[in-house]
Design a protein around this motif. Structure first.
Motif, PDB file in Angstrom:
ATOM      1  N   VAL A   9       0.844  -1.196   0.000  1.00  0.00           N
ATOM      2  CA  VAL A   9       0.000   0.000   0.000  1.00  0.00           C
ATOM      3  C   VAL A   9       0.883   1.251   0.000  1.00  0.00           C
ATOM      4  CG1 VAL A   9      -1.741   1.285   1.320  1.00  0.00           C
ATOM      5  CG2 VAL A   9      -1.846  -1.213   1.213  1.00  0.00           C
ATOM      6  N   ASN A  10       0.548   2.200  -0.855  1.00  0.00           N
ATOM      7  CA  ASN A  10       1.265   3.472  -0.907  1.00  0.00           C
ATOM      8  C   ASN A  10       0.751   4.371   0.211  1.00  0.00           C
ATOM      9  OD1 ASN A  10       1.208   6.505  -2.133  1.00  0.00           O
ATOM     10  ND2 ASN A  10       3.005   5.398  -2.853  1.00  0.00           N
ATOM     11  N   ASN A  11       1.664   5.067   0.891  1.00  0.00           N
ATOM     12  CA  ASN A  11       1.264   5.999   1.939  1.00  0.00           C
ATOM     13  C   ASN A  11       0.805   7.295   1.287  1.00  0.00           C
ATOM     14  OD1 ASN A  11       1.209   8.041   3.919  1.00  0.00           O
ATOM     15  ND2 ASN A  11       2.621   6.888   5.195  1.00  0.00           N
ATOM     16  N   MET A  12      -0.482   7.532   1.358  1.00  0.00           N
ATOM     17  CA  MET A  12      -1.082   8.762   0.835  1.00  0.00           C
ATOM     18  C   MET A  12      -1.654   9.520   2.024  1.00  0.00           C
ATOM     19  SD  MET A  12      -2.955   7.430  -2.619  1.00  0.00           S
ATOM     20  CE  MET A  12      -2.003   7.312  -4.121  1.00  0.00           C
ATOM     21  N   GLY A  13      -0.760  10.064   2.834  1.00  0.00           N
ATOM     22  CA  GLY A  13      -1.169  10.610   4.115  1.00  0.00           C
ATOM     23  C   GLY A  13      -1.274  12.108   4.223  1.00  0.00           C
ATOM     24  N   ALA A  14      -1.051  12.843   3.124  1.00  0.00           N
ATOM     25  CA  ALA A  14      -1.126  14.301   3.210  1.00  0.00           C
ATOM     26  C   ALA A  14      -1.524  14.892   1.862  1.00  0.00           C
ATOM     27  CB  ALA A  14       0.227  14.869   3.666  1.00  0.00           C
ATOM     28  N   GLY A  15      -1.994  16.121   1.901  1.00  0.00           N
ATOM     29  CA  GLY A  15      -2.263  16.892   0.693  1.00  0.00           C
ATOM     30  C   GLY A  15      -3.275  16.262  -0.246  1.00  0.00           C
ATOM     31  N   VAL A  16      -3.023  16.444  -1.534  1.00  0.00           N
ATOM     32  CA  VAL A  16      -3.926  15.932  -2.568  1.00  0.00           C
ATOM     33  C   VAL A  16      -4.013  14.414  -2.499  1.00  0.00           C
ATOM     34  CG1 VAL A  16      -4.348  15.788  -5.050  1.00  0.00           C
ATOM     35  CG2 VAL A  16      -3.502  17.913  -4.066  1.00  0.00           C
ATOM     36  N   ALA A  17      -2.903  13.755  -2.201  1.00  0.00           N
ATOM     37  CA  ALA A  17      -2.918  12.290  -2.108  1.00  0.00           C
ATOM     38  C   ALA A  17      -3.883  11.820  -1.018  1.00  0.00           C
ATOM     39  CB  ALA A  17      -1.512  11.761  -1.849  1.00  0.00           C
ATOM     40  N   LEU A  18      -3.849  12.450   0.138  1.00  0.00           N
ATOM     41  CA  LEU A  18      -4.763  12.085   1.219  1.00  0.00           C
ATOM     42  C   LEU A  18      -6.209  12.332   0.803  1.00  0.00           C
ATOM     43  CD1 LEU A  18      -5.458  11.235   4.103  1.00  0.00           C
ATOM     44  CD2 LEU A  18      -5.038  13.611   4.813  1.00  0.00           C
ATOM     45  N   GLN A  19      -6.464  13.470   0.176  1.00  0.00           N
ATOM     46  CA  GLN A  19      -7.827  13.758  -0.243  1.00  0.00           C
ATOM     47  C   GLN A  19      -8.322  12.745  -1.275  1.00  0.00           C
ATOM     48  OE1 GLN A  19      -8.266  17.881  -1.210  1.00  0.00           O
ATOM     49  NE2 GLN A  19      -7.582  18.516   0.813  1.00  0.00           N
ATOM     50  N   ALA A  20      -7.441  12.325  -2.170  1.00  0.00           N
ATOM     51  CA  ALA A  20      -7.819  11.292  -3.148  1.00  0.00           C
ATOM     52  C   ALA A  20      -8.060   9.958  -2.455  1.00  0.00           C
ATOM     53  CB  ALA A  20      -6.739  11.162  -4.220  1.00  0.00           C
ATOM     54  N   ALA A  21      -7.216   9.617  -1.485  1.00  0.00           N
ATOM     55  CA  ALA A  21      -7.369   8.349  -0.763  1.00  0.00           C
ATOM     56  C   ALA A  21      -8.671   8.316   0.035  1.00  0.00           C
ATOM     57  CB  ALA A  21      -6.172   8.121   0.160  1.00  0.00           C
ATOM     58  N   ILE A  22      -9.082   9.439   0.561  1.00  0.00           N
ATOM     59  CA  ILE A  22     -10.356   9.506   1.290  1.00  0.00           C
ATOM     60  C   ILE A  22     -11.517   9.292   0.322  1.00  0.00           C
ATOM     61  CG2 ILE A  22     -11.922  11.075   2.520  1.00  0.00           C
ATOM     62  CD1 ILE A  22      -9.334  12.230   3.869  1.00  0.00           C
ATOM     63  N   ARG A  23     -11.435   9.908  -0.844  1.00  0.00           N
ATOM     64  CA  ARG A  23     -12.508   9.779  -1.837  1.00  0.00           C
ATOM     65  C   ARG A  23     -12.529   8.384  -2.479  1.00  0.00           C
ATOM     66  NH1 ARG A  23     -11.348  15.062  -1.619  1.00  0.00           N
ATOM     67  NH2 ARG A  23     -12.958  16.592  -2.140  1.00  0.00           N
ATOM     68  N   PHE A  24     -11.356   7.792  -2.620  1.00  0.00           N
ATOM     69  CA  PHE A  24     -11.210   6.498  -3.301  1.00  0.00           C
ATOM     70  C   PHE A  24     -10.361   5.580  -2.417  1.00  0.00           C
ATOM     71  CE2 PHE A  24     -11.397   9.922  -6.466  1.00  0.00           C
ATOM     72  CZ  PHE A  24     -12.579   9.590  -7.100  1.00  0.00           C
ATOM     73  N   PRO A  25     -10.969   4.921  -1.428  1.00  0.00           N
ATOM     74  CA  PRO A  25     -10.208   4.149  -0.444  1.00  0.00           C
ATOM     75  C   PRO A  25      -9.337   3.030  -1.017  1.00  0.00           C
ATOM     76  CG  PRO A  25     -12.462   4.489   0.307  1.00  0.00           C
ATOM     77  CD  PRO A  25     -12.400   4.975  -1.113  1.00  0.00           C
ATOM     78  N   ASP A  26      -9.649   2.536  -2.209  1.00  0.00           N
ATOM     79  CA  ASP A  26      -8.825   1.480  -2.799  1.00  0.00           C
ATOM     80  C   ASP A  26      -7.592   2.029  -3.521  1.00  0.00           C
ATOM     81  OD1 ASP A  26     -10.600   2.604  -4.742  1.00  0.00           O
ATOM     82  OD2 ASP A  26     -10.194   0.924  -6.068  1.00  0.00           O
ATOM     83  N   LEU A  27      -7.508   3.344  -3.694  1.00  0.00           N
ATOM     84  CA  LEU A  27      -6.423   3.950  -4.464  1.00  0.00           C
ATOM     85  C   LEU A  27      -5.029   3.687  -3.880  1.00  0.00           C
ATOM     86  CD1 LEU A  27      -5.759   5.689  -6.965  1.00  0.00           C
ATOM     87  CD2 LEU A  27      -5.996   7.706  -5.485  1.00  0.00           C
ATOM     88  N   PRO A  28      -4.793   3.825  -2.566  1.00  0.00           N
ATOM     89  CA  PRO A  28      -3.445   3.573  -2.047  1.00  0.00           C
ATOM     90  C   PRO A  28      -2.954   2.141  -2.315  1.00  0.00           C
ATOM     91  CG  PRO A  28      -4.700   4.818  -0.449  1.00  0.00           C
ATOM     92  CD  PRO A  28      -5.669   4.382  -1.529  1.00  0.00           C
ATOM     93  N   GLY A  29      -3.843   1.166  -2.232  1.00  0.00           N
ATOM     94  CA  GLY A  29      -3.458  -0.211  -2.540  1.00  0.00           C
ATOM     95  C   GLY A  29      -3.191  -0.422  -4.016  1.00  0.00           C
ATOM     96  N   TRP A  30      -4.074   0.133  -4.847  1.00  0.00           N
ATOM     97  CA  TRP A  30      -3.898   0.005  -6.295  1.00  0.00           C
ATOM     98  C   TRP A  30      -2.573   0.623  -6.729  1.00  0.00           C
ATOM     99  CZ3 TRP A  30      -3.411   3.695 -10.157  1.00  0.00           C
ATOM    100  CH2 TRP A  30      -3.512   3.223 -11.469  1.00  0.00           C
ATOM    101  N   TYR A  31      -2.315   1.860  -6.255  1.00  0.00           N
ATOM    102  CA  TYR A  31      -1.094   2.544  -6.660  1.00  0.00           C
ATOM    103  C   TYR A  31       0.150   1.898  -6.035  1.00  0.00           C
ATOM    104  CZ  TYR A  31       2.271   6.222  -7.606  1.00  0.00           C
ATOM    105  OH  TYR A  31       3.382   6.923  -8.019  1.00  0.00           O
ATOM    106  N   GLY A  32       0.055   1.490  -4.792  1.00  0.00           N
ATOM    107  CA  GLY A  32       1.189   0.822  -4.139  1.00  0.00           C
ATOM    108  C   GLY A  32       1.604  -0.447  -4.865  1.00  0.00           C
ATOM    109  N   ARG A  33       0.629  -1.218  -5.338  1.00  0.00           N
ATOM    110  CA  ARG A  33       0.962  -2.432  -6.102  1.00  0.00           C
ATOM    111  C   ARG A  33       1.652  -2.082  -7.413  1.00  0.00           C
ATOM    112  NH1 ARG A  33      -3.957  -3.602  -3.865  1.00  0.00           N
ATOM    113  NH2 ARG A  33      -5.112  -3.079  -5.759  1.00  0.00           N
ATOM    114  N   ARG A  34       1.214  -0.997  -8.057  1.00  0.00           N
ATOM    115  CA  ARG A  34       1.882  -0.543  -9.287  1.00  0.00           C
ATOM    116  C   ARG A  34       3.319  -0.134  -8.996  1.00  0.00           C
ATOM    117  NH1 ARG A  34      -1.507   0.810 -13.863  1.00  0.00           N
ATOM    118  NH2 ARG A  34       0.505   1.153 -14.851  1.00  0.00           N
ATOM    119  N   CYS A  35       3.516   0.593  -7.895  1.00  0.00           N
ATOM    120  CA  CYS A  35       4.866   1.027  -7.522  1.00  0.00           C
ATOM    121  C   CYS A  35       5.753  -0.175  -7.219  1.00  0.00           C
ATOM    122  CB  CYS A  35       4.815   1.944  -6.294  1.00  0.00           C
ATOM    123  SG  CYS A  35       4.131   3.577  -6.597  1.00  0.00           S
ATOM    124  N   ARG A  36       5.217  -1.157  -6.509  1.00  0.00           N
ATOM    125  CA  ARG A  36       6.020  -2.341  -6.169  1.00  0.00           C
ATOM    126  C   ARG A  36       6.431  -3.085  -7.434  1.00  0.00           C
ATOM    127  NH1 ARG A  36       3.791  -6.368  -1.693  1.00  0.00           N
ATOM    128  NH2 ARG A  36       2.066  -6.386  -3.154  1.00  0.00           N
TER     129      ARG A  36
END
Length: 158
Positions: free
Chosen positions: A31-58
């Motif tokens: 899971v990608n850490n999306m804990g601040a700013g625009v990333a946090l706001q996107a993660a709140i709106r789309f709760p699956d986004l940090p996992g989806w993006y983290g898997r892409r990064c890995r």
């Protein structure tokens, strides 16, 4: 490229793609850490986004670049590089101007490939990334200045 004040998410509501500035990293669960700013706001709106993006990064590691989400009007835009010793801590560093320049070039390619796409973004790396707008603006103008009203940089308080 237009620079204006306002709420980034109003543009999303009106059908624009939104740039989500991120780090290139993942934790033990991928899971990608999306804990601040625009990333946090996107993660709140789309709760699956940090996992989806983290898997892409890995999967792609340090070569992770700008990624257009296939089902949402989100463009993941790295501003903080991969921390090789501990990918989970990639979020905890200053944004990198070289990576922002690379990501801007990749975003320009995305915009060139889709003449109907409209994109709104905040100043990348200028919130939790610790950079000044004065340092980032010339990069935006050089890479993205030619897209006119199709690209809005929204100067907003996070």
């Amino acid at each position: 490229m237009l620079i204006e004040s306002g709420d980034l998410w109003d543009a999303f509501t009106n059908g624009w793609h939104i740039v989500v500035t991120t780090n290139i990293g993942w934790d033990a669960n991928g899971v990608n850490n999306m804990g601040a700013g625009v990333a946090l706001q996107a993660a709140i709106r789309f709760p699956d986004l940090p996992g989806w993006y983290g898997r892409r990064c890995r999967r792609t590691g340090a070569s992770t670049g700008v990624i257009v989400h296939p089902e949402r009007r989100l463009i993941l835009f790295p501003v903080k590089p991969l921390k090789l010793r501990c990918s989970a801590d990639s979020w905890n560093q200053q944004a990198d101007l070289g990576l922002i320049e690379l990501s801007c070039g990749q975003l320009a390619d995305v915009l060139s490939g889709d003449s109907g796409m409209r994109v709104a973004m905040a100043f990348p790396g200028c919130g939790n990334g610790g950079l000044s707008k004065r340092a980032v603006r010339p990069i935006l103008e050089k890479s993205l200045g030619g897209f006119g009203a199709r690209l809005r940089v929204i100067d907003w308080a996070q």
